[in-house]
Write a protein that holds these residues in place. Structure first.
Motif, PDB file in Angstrom:
ATOM      1  N   SER A   7      -3.544   3.228  -1.797  1.00 28.62           N
ATOM      2  CA  SER A   7      -4.048   2.252  -3.375  1.00 28.62           C
ATOM      3  C   SER A   7      -2.864   1.104  -3.270  1.00 28.62           C
ATOM      4  O   SER A   7      -1.193   1.293  -2.816  1.00 28.62           O
ATOM      5  CB  SER A   7      -3.917   2.566  -4.320  1.00 28.62           C
ATOM      6  OG  SER A   7      -2.795   3.643  -4.575  1.00 28.62           O
ATOM      7  N   THR A   8      -3.189  -0.072  -3.927  1.00 31.63           N
ATOM      8  CA  THR A   8      -1.962  -1.005  -4.310  1.00 31.63           C
ATOM      9  C   THR A   8      -1.363  -0.482  -5.225  1.00 31.63           C
ATOM     10  O   THR A   8      -2.077  -0.277  -6.005  1.00 31.63           O
ATOM     11  CB  THR A   8      -2.867  -2.040  -3.110  1.00 31.63           C
ATOM     12  OG1 THR A   8      -3.369  -2.426  -2.637  1.00 31.63           O
ATOM     13  CG2 THR A   8      -1.734  -3.698  -3.501  1.00 31.63           C
ATOM     14  N   LYS A  61       1.154  -1.274  -0.123  1.00 30.64           N
ATOM     15  CA  LYS A  61      -0.148   0.489  -0.181  1.00 30.64           C
ATOM     16  C   LYS A  61       1.025   1.189   0.261  1.00 30.64           C
ATOM     17  O   LYS A  61       1.234   1.269   0.887  1.00 30.64           O
ATOM     18  CB  LYS A  61      -0.855   0.101   1.464  1.00 30.64           C
ATOM     19  CG  LYS A  61      -2.366   1.295   1.289  1.00 30.64           C
ATOM     20  CD  LYS A  61      -3.333   0.779   2.426  1.00 30.64           C
ATOM     21  CE  LYS A  61      -3.675  -0.278   2.188  1.00 30.64           C
ATOM     22  NZ  LYS A  61      -4.867  -0.418   3.181  1.00 30.64           N
TER      23      LYS A  61
END
Length: 273
Positions: free
Chosen positions: A213-214, A208
């Motif tokens: 967000s990843t 992350k």
């Protein structure tokens, strides 16, 4: 896509064939795969392959049997709310259900195995890992026999690490996986970094970022700069590296960073600390 397929456009047909061989499984809730596995069991070829799969996992199960039966409301769990229970009864009455039984050898008073066998219901007597192995056996065997892509999230959930490893190895074995089926799985089992025979480009990390967000990146993306005399030489991660150890050292990132947490408040000399 449907219109193109109706006009026999080959590209559309290829895409539809690809989607038909695309299976997604939630490794935490594999009960959804039970019906698909039971249906495959009606086919003699698939039934034999599923039994061989269980023999391969070496769970001590001699045989498997699936028995079809009429729906009985007593099969519904007592924990189901009454209003929902009535809806299920009205919709399932007249339909067919099934029982999955596992067969085991019986032993005599001296602990020696006999030729006698005893069966019991899978869901009542077997471990959560064995139950999951049965539910997963349908998608696994179908993918191996037909090709395509099988995606499993949390593949290691409820399973012993060796069972998970054996399942992965089936897809890596070219003699078993003759149709080039692809297994894509997400896992928290870091043992697989060391013991699964995966190439560097087959291992991806998920981290992350600062925007929550990843991001995904491959182990093959890592390049090390080694000084060779006065020059810098770039090298990839060695295949025989202890990747699990390096992961826990934080070399690859994708490691949770935990803060300090102390829920206990201890009093010393009357003062809280």
């Amino acid at each position: 896509m449907s219109t193109c397929d109706a006009f026999n456009i080959e590209e559309a047909k290829n895409i539809f064939r690809w989607l038909q061989n695309f299976i997604i499984v939630d490794g935490l809730i594999t009960e959804d795969q039970a019906i698909a596995t039971v249906r495959l069991f009606d086919n003699q070829t698939y039934r034999q392959r599923i039994k061989e799969y269980f023999a391969y996992l070496n769970l001590g199960i001699v045989d498997l049997e699936v028995i079809s039966k009429d729906f009985d409301e007593s099969d519904l769990g007592h924990e189901i709310p009454e209003e929902f229970r009535n809806v299920l009864i009205s919709s399932l009455t007249g339909g067919k259900g099934y029982n999955v039984n596992t067969m085991h050898y019986m032993y005599d008073e001296k602990g020696k195995k006999t030729s006698r066998q005893h069966s019991w219901k899978l869901e009542e007597k077997e471990s959560a890992g064995t139950i999951k192995a049965f539910y997963l056996s349908g998608p696994v065997i179908w993918a191996l026999m037909n090709g395509g892509i099988l995606i499993i999230d949390e593949i290691e959930a409820k399973m012993h690490p060796i069972m998970t490893l054996n399942t992965i190895n089936m897809f890596l074995n070219k003699e078993l996986n003759i149709n080039n089926a692809q297994l894509i799985f997400a896992t928290h089992d870091t043992n697989l970094l060391s013991y699964a025979d995966l190439r560097r480009d087959q291992i991806y990390f998920a981290e992350k970022n600062e925007w929550e967000s990843t991001e995904f990146y491959s182990l093959s993306d890592f390049v090390y700069l080694d000084k060779n005399g006065s020059n810098l030489k770039s090298t990839k991660e060695r295949p025989d590296t202890d990747k699990e150890k390096r992961y826990f050292e934080g070399r690859y990132g994708a490691v949770p960073i935990l803060g300090n947490f102390n829920p206990m408040r201890v009093k010393e000399n009357g003062k809280e600390r």
